[in-house]
Write an enzyme that holds these catalytic residues in place. Structure first.
Site: not given
Lengths: 348, 348
Positions: A126, A154, A158
């Site tokens: 992402s 997050y 990732k």
């Protein structure tokens, strides 16, 4: 050819599935089996009726035996806990994103170590890997050589998985590729809680005749990709050969998916042009400092060179994005866009 | 003030311990307890007799209850499986480096979540996070804003742990700091199997009257720090306050320890100048392509600005490094360095 899609019933998973069930081939070879792994399988999903499809239901980390019950040739790993969930529940994010991806990599390694095929693995990362460290502001234009300094759990998870995919690939355990997804707009369906959700909502809701709130200063610029372009890119990265030169994947770096840079004001002006004043006036501007802080921390301008070498281009304009959405989701559009869409107005 | 040093009986751990047992203070406060955690504790270690010292023996991941039996104020995490081990045994590296560090972070988080102090944690990372990706050669000068693309499992594991430390810090679970260590030269003691081992061996062995092999073209440039400078930097990073301005740690980026850039030829010329021809002639040049590939992939020139803001400077010259070694390890030096050391030659 047995292909696995994790998060197979998520928004992007269903689009990838639909494309593969359309062609029924991967790099020219017939797909024998398409395994859709997901925690939730919506009842009556049309995919389930396709004879190619096999469904693995449940938490992925507990279902790897089923996923790898037969050799896996290609694995498109889309399943993840999303940004807001990981920020609210740290352990959930570490488990759903880091531990699950590592277990998947280990299962893939076990397959190749046992003499099976070396799975090709596409990891969906992402744009959230990027953020501005206090000591290192983001450069005006971001590329794959820009140092990611994530400002969310997050994004960290990732980025960590990107590194593991790189090492498992370097060691020959898997053939891993990393696609860093941009904010996808216009997403169909219901609003979600993501900070970026409004970037679809301010188009989707008015087109459906519903009010929408824009929680940022419209001058804010963002980087977007349409669902079509995102799915096209995921599949291209799954299919491309490694090597140098046009159309090949060079080196171990991730690929930032091609990004269209647009201001929120331009998005709203596009809606006005395509659907008229009455529709555009359904959007209320009500800045929310929390959302502005998150969305404003993401890079908005990307050097798309690496993606372009794979034949991937950004959406040519936000208007084309809106038109694609209208064309793909006619049932979700009550606004009269016939004039703007170039069709003759059927009149009263 | 309870301070924990993991890898406390390793080469750097002992130097850090020795410094802290000398001052018996940390940021002006008395040290009440110095916990040395290590798998191996050499019999008769003098540290063990110090009343401040507590020893935790065994695999760290199994001994965290003991490490955290009393509140930990500062944790200097030096324990690790080294580069060659991690390349030879992937699972060992993942366990010893990634899993152990994560367990340590979790134990620290549990302490602060339970109302205890938020531990200050210094993570020793490595210049091995850098490497040249086929699609992204290293820049001529490397800084903390250079994208790390590790070419070893060890480098990947260090980079992954850096990210976890950053996120645990951002969330307030720990007060983490990352020190990226340069190749340490001149290391005392016996030769080890590290690819970089010769960068100590070509000085240490001849000074002890022993032959040594230089496995690279002497034109190769490398980035080094002496043991003294390395230990000084680890402790400075453990003690410094966060903030902006001189002497403070700004932002979440790691700190590359200050590096002295020197060619192997200059190292050998220094040995000749300090210890004479007979000693320098003990070094045979015998390039080994495997070693050249590994050591040659590491950056050799660093922008030391971030370290300098903390008052950390590289060694002023390789000659000063050799003189420090001779001064610190007189029993390991049989060569006559009296003239070069500036002392009058005692004569026959």
């Amino acid at each position: 050819m047995r292909i696995v899609i994790t998060g197979g019933f998520g928004f992007l998973g269903r689009q990838v599935t639909s494309t593969l069930l359309g062609t029924r081939t991967y790099r020219g070879a017939p797909i024998d089996r398409l395994v859709l792994a997901d925690r939730f399988v919506p009842p009556g999903s049309p995919e389930a009726a396709d004879p190619l499809v096999e469904i693995v239901r449940g938490d992925l980390i507990d279902r790897l035996d089923e996923v790898f019950a037969e050799p896996v040739d290609v694995l498109i790993h889309l399943a993840a806990a999303v940004s807001a969930e990981c920020e609210a529940d740290f352990d959930l994010g570490m488990s759903a994103n880091l531990d699950t991806t590592r277990a998947l990599l280990e299962a893939a390694r076990a397959q190749s170590a046992a003499g099976g095929p070396t799975p090709r693995l596409v990891f969906s990362s992402s744009v959230a890997v990027y953020g501005a460290d206090p000591a290192l502001p983001l450069p005006p234009v971001v590329s794959e050589s820009t140092l990611p300094t994530p400002r969310s759990s997050y994004g960290i998870q990732k980025l960590v998985c990107e590194q593991l995919v790189a090492d498992y690939t370097r060691r020959g355990f898997v053939d891993g590729r990393v696609a860093r997804l941009m904010t996808v707009s216009v997403r169909p369906g219901k609003p979600n809680a993501a900070a970026s959700g409004f970037l679809s909502g301010i188009i989707r809701e008015p087109l459906a005749g519903l009010p929408a709130v824009c929680p940022v200063d419209p001058a804010l610029r963002v980087a977007l990709a349409s669902p079509r372009r995102t799915v096209e890119a995921i599949l291209r990265i799954a299919e491309v050969e490694r090597g140098t030169g046009k159309g090949r994947l060079h080196g171990g770096l991730p690929v930032n998916l091609p990004a269209l840079t647009v201001s929120v004001a331009e998005m709203l002006a596009t809606l006005r042009r395509v659907a008229g004043d009455a529709v555009a006036d359904l959007v209320a501007i009500a800045p929310d400092p929390d959302v502005e802080a998150i969305v404003g921390s993401w890079p908005s301008v990307f050097d798309n060179t690496r993606a372009a070498a794979l034949g991937l281009e950004p959406n040519p304009s936000f208007e084309s994005v809106v038109r694609d959405y209208i064309g793909d989701h006619p049932d979700a559009v009550v606004a009269d866009t016939s004039l703007a869409a170039g069709r003759p107005n059927p009149g009263p």
